[in-house]
Write an enzyme that holds these catalytic residues in place. Structure first.
Site: not given
Length: 249
Positions: A8, A131
């Site tokens: 990330d 998500d």
């Protein structure tokens, strides 16, 4: 079962967030390129990149770092990327640069027509990121909850010709609380495209649980905080998954 290390990216660094909160950031490496090389050396067969700044800005931000990672390991294993991808030109640029898969999340929910165009233009390279928290889909770097149900949206996107779905339980992401197996398998059984689990991976018990539902359509899992904190040794986890696939467990 394919274990996919996550890198990330925030401000050019490799970080992990808790529940998608940019204010709860832990920096694990100031050199994401070296981290990518390390995971390949540990036996990774795919990498998962997220442009966190891009996800919140709505356009690519860590472009130079992403390019360097692709140049370093893109000829060795497939790389998938999400975060701030909102137009066909960006997808084309990334794929031409050597990226294998582009993940469309927020844009898929807000502009399904864009997802349909992307899937048509770049068949085999488009992954949808769904998500969710408590069964509801989230967008904009997980900052906004929608009224969409996960399974309903997944079935709709499946018809567009997407390659696979990454399903993230954002309530568990970065919390080391274990994968939401029930929700993941429910989604996998509802669609025909492969599902990649994400959010909460913590130990080898999670690997065993995921391997047990692989035949339901769960082909992989994103590995985040656990492999950075040392709670899970990546090479051991992949070896465990491989033993399952061979029927040795």
């Amino acid at each position: 079962m394919q274990l996919i290390p996550a890198i990330d990216l925030k401000d050019g660094q490799c970080v992990r967030l808790k529940q998608g909160d940019m204010d709860q950031t832990t920096v694990f490496s100031e050199n994401p390129v070296s981290m990518a090389r390390y995971w390949v050396e540990q036996g990774a067969r795919r990498l998962h990149l997220v442009d966190l700044n891009g996800a919140f800005a709505g356009k690519p931000r860590n472009v130079e770092t992403i390019r360097e990672i692709i140049e370093e390991v893109g000829n060795k294993i497939p790389i998938q990327l999400g975060g701030g991808i909102r137009d066909l030109a960006t997808i084309e640029h990334y794929l031409d640069s050597g990226l294998s898969y582009v993940i469309i999340g927020t844009a898929a929910v807000k502009n399904p027509g864009f997802l349909m165009e992307a899937s048509s233009a770049f068949g085999g390279h488009i992954i949808v990121g769904i998500d969710a928290k408590n069964g509801k889909v989230a967008t904009d770097g997980w900052s906004k909850l929608t009224g969409h149900e996960v399974v309903d949206l997944a079935r709709k996107f499946e018809g567009y010709g997407i390659e696979s779905i990454i399903y993230t339980d954002i309530g568990r992401d970065g919390m080391l609380q274990g994968i939401n197996i029930d929700a993941t398998v429910r989604l996998a059984r509802a669609v025909k495209v492969p599902v990649i689990a994400s959010g909460g991976l913590s130990n080898l018990s999670d690997i065993d649980a995921l391997c047990a539902i692989e035949e339901d359509g769960v082909e992989g899992v994103i590995c985040g905080r656990a492999i950075y904190s040392g709670d899970l040794v990546f090479s051991d986890a992949q070896a465990r998954a491989d033993m399952f696939s061979k029927g040795e467990v």
